[in-house]
Write a protein that holds these residues in place. Structure first.
Motif, PDB file in Angstrom:
ATOM      1  N   UNK A 119       0.829  -1.207   0.000  1.00 54.98           N
ATOM      2  CA  UNK A 119       0.000   0.000   0.000  1.00 54.98           C
ATOM      3  C   UNK A 119       0.862   1.256   0.000  1.00 54.98           C
ATOM      4  N   UNK A 120       1.849   1.294   0.891  1.00 55.22           N
ATOM      5  CA  UNK A 120       2.711   2.472   0.996  1.00 55.22           C
ATOM      6  C   UNK A 120       3.554   2.652  -0.265  1.00 55.22           C
ATOM      7  N   UNK A 178       6.356  15.052   1.876  1.00 56.22           N
ATOM      8  CA  UNK A 178       6.849  15.048   3.252  1.00 56.22           C
ATOM      9  C   UNK A 178       6.037  14.113   4.140  1.00 56.22           C
ATOM     10  N   UNK A 179       4.717  14.203   4.037  1.00 53.29           N
ATOM     11  CA  UNK A 179       3.855  13.399   4.909  1.00 53.29           C
ATOM     12  C   UNK A 179       3.981  11.903   4.614  1.00 53.29           C
ATOM     13  N   UNK A 180       3.994  11.540   3.341  1.00 58.84           N
ATOM     14  CA  UNK A 180       4.056  10.124   2.993  1.00 58.84           C
ATOM     15  C   UNK A 180       5.415   9.513   3.313  1.00 58.84           C
ATOM     16  N   UNK A 181       6.457  10.335   3.316  1.00 60.03           N
ATOM     17  CA  UNK A 181       7.768   9.823   3.712  1.00 60.03           C
ATOM     18  C   UNK A 181       7.764   9.420   5.181  1.00 60.03           C
ATOM     19  N   UNK A 182       7.051  10.155   6.004  1.00 58.06           N
ATOM     20  CA  UNK A 182       6.965   9.817   7.433  1.00 58.06           C
ATOM     21  C   UNK A 182       6.203   8.506   7.640  1.00 58.06           C
ATOM     22  N   UNK A 210       6.231   5.948   5.649  1.00 59.23           N
ATOM     23  CA  UNK A 210       7.165   4.868   5.340  1.00 59.23           C
ATOM     24  C   UNK A 210       8.146   4.604   6.466  1.00 59.23           C
ATOM     25  N   UNK A 211       8.666   5.655   7.071  1.00 57.67           N
ATOM     26  CA  UNK A 211       9.646   5.490   8.145  1.00 57.67           C
ATOM     27  C   UNK A 211       9.005   4.816   9.359  1.00 57.67           C
ATOM     28  N   UNK A 212       7.782   5.232   9.707  1.00 63.42           N
ATOM     29  CA  UNK A 212       7.082   4.605  10.839  1.00 63.42           C
ATOM     30  C   UNK A 212       6.864   3.120  10.554  1.00 63.42           C
TER      31      UNK A 212
END
Length: 441
Positions: free
Chosen positions: A38-39, A188-192, A194-196
């Motif tokens: 999904x991500x 920016x938001x979607x990168x966070x 992925x990291x989580x």
């Protein structure tokens, strides 16, 4: 003993007289992998939905934007096999953590780009990281999912990717409308996100069920009975037999056609609705999601139908071919009609049917890699997916030129032709024959 109870109790536990209800940690693993798909597709579709905003901000043409997207696509194609090798080398737990953090960091940096060239560099680096995600994710499930659950697992993971494709246009257009940062905020938001996910994955996942604290003796016994005990040390992939096999290249050519077609939808469909059908950006975000929703349904339907046909007929080749050929040829007809009807909403309805039919084939394609690849299915699927992503990379650049110089109708004519060809190629693939001799394993 009813079927539900029998399914919950491993054979060895029954034989020993101990009723041990098996844990179900493998379904949580599957949930993590679905979330990863999904991500991944949120990031992929984000690029195409943001394309009109980026073109305007940078003052670049559609052709230039096509080459920018090509940077991502060619890296994604080139690093499929290296990504799979990395997963084999260090294990899925560390490998998935690394690649997801890698592409998430460069997704964030994409929001700081100032030109087509700087964005092209970031997208190439994102593609490098995302390339390993599917091979590593397949490897992650290989020691967890029972053979009777694999078709469901593949359908669910690909449905996760299409769900990402479905909701991303709406989310991106909404976020762009809420901020002065324009297209940059979603990156920016979607990168966070992925990291989580990567941090949670590393904490939860283990490379084998035996290492996982949530797996009890019942579930471990059930998995080991079905898959055999995990043996350390790796057997060499018989590349000398897989690569010269004509069937490998017929399968790869089929997937090249599929991936070219889906690549056009992923990269250019929102732009098409805006430029050719006259939909404003807010309306485009909603209608661009509908064909991907249809594709999500197709992902699950194709695998379920093929498995059901196999159960009823016992004919593996027929069960794989009938669903795949039907899907490709219906898609070819539907795309042709969608491109030429005048009413935008009717066109979108035909595109939804086209994507539903096209996605009927994807679960079958990956099932065939298991049929012909056996324990080396990961390597076979990596080759197939590499050829597929070469097709997707070519689609990004070629579609931009076709649409600019010959109109969008020519771009969709190519899609229809390749879908018809893919159906013909699938008729020649025999999933009943392994791509290597059993004694060589």
């Amino acid at each position: 003993m009813n079927d539900t109870m029998a399914d919950a109790i491993p054979p060895r536990a029954v034989a020993s007289g101990l009723l041990v209800r098996a844990s179900r940690a493998r379904y949580k693993v599957l949930g993590f992998v679905i979330a990863a798909y999904f991500i991944t597709y949120i990031d992929r579709v984000l690029l195409s939905v943001a394309a009109p905003f980026i073109e305007k901000d940078f003052g670049i043409s559609t052709i230039t934007m096509g080459w920018v997207l090509f940077c991502y696509s060619i890296a994604y194609a080139a690093f499929q096999i290296p990504g799979g090798w990395f997963g084999d080398k260090v294990g899925p737990r560390l490998a998935m953590t690394c690649v997801v953090i890698w592409w998430s960091v460069f997704t964030a940096l994409t929001s700081l780009t100032w030109s087509a060239a700087s964005m092209g560099v970031c997208l190439f680096l994102i593609g490098m990281g995302e390339a390993g995600s599917f091979p590593i994710a397949n490897r992650a499930l290989s020691r967890w999912m029972l053979p009777s659950e694999r078709a469901l697992a593949q359908g669910a993971t690909h449905a996760g990717s299409r769900f990402g494709s479905t909701v991303t246009p709406i989310m991106v257009v909404t976020l762009v409308g809420l901020t002065a940062l324009s297209w940059r905020l979603p990156f920016l938001l979607f990168s966070l996100v992925g990291i989580v996910w990567a941090l949670l994955w590393y904490r939860f996942y283990r490379n084998t069920p035996a290492e996982h604290p949530s797996v009890n003796e019942g579930e471990l016994t059930r998995i080991n009975d079905a898959l055999g005990h995990f043996r350390k040390g790796k057997r060499q992939v018989p590349w000398g037999q897989i690569l010269p096999n004509p069937q490998m290249w017929l399968l790869g050519a089929m997937y090249f056609c599929y991936a070219y077609d889906i690549g056009v939808f992923l990269s250019w469909f929102p732009k098409y609705l805006n430029a050719a059908r006259g939909l404003d950006l807010k309306t485009m975000g909603f209608y661009a999601s509908l064909p991907f929703l249809a594709g999500l349904i197709g992902d699950i339907t194709g695998g379920v139908v093929s498995d059901e046909i196999l159960k009823r007929t016992g004919k593996l080749r027929f069960a794989r071919a009938v669903v795949s050929v039907f899907g490709f040829w219906v898609s070819a007809v539907a795309v042709s009609l969608a491109a030429w009807v005048a009413d935008p909403l009717v066109s979108i309805a035909w595109f939804a049917l086209a994507l539903f039919a096209l996605e009927l084939t994807v679960g079958v394609s990956w099932a065939v890699t298991l049929d012909v690849g056996g324990e080396f299915a990961g390597s076979v699927s990596a080759v197939m997916n590499t050829l597929g992503n070469i097709g997707a990379a070519i689609a990004v650049a070629v579609t931009a030129r076709l649409a600019t110089y010959y109109g969008w109708g020519s771009a969709f004519a190519v899609i229809a032709g390749l879908a018809f060809l893919a159906g013909l190629l699938m008729l020649t693939v025999n999933p009943e024959r392994r791509f290597y001799r059993e004694e060589a394993a």
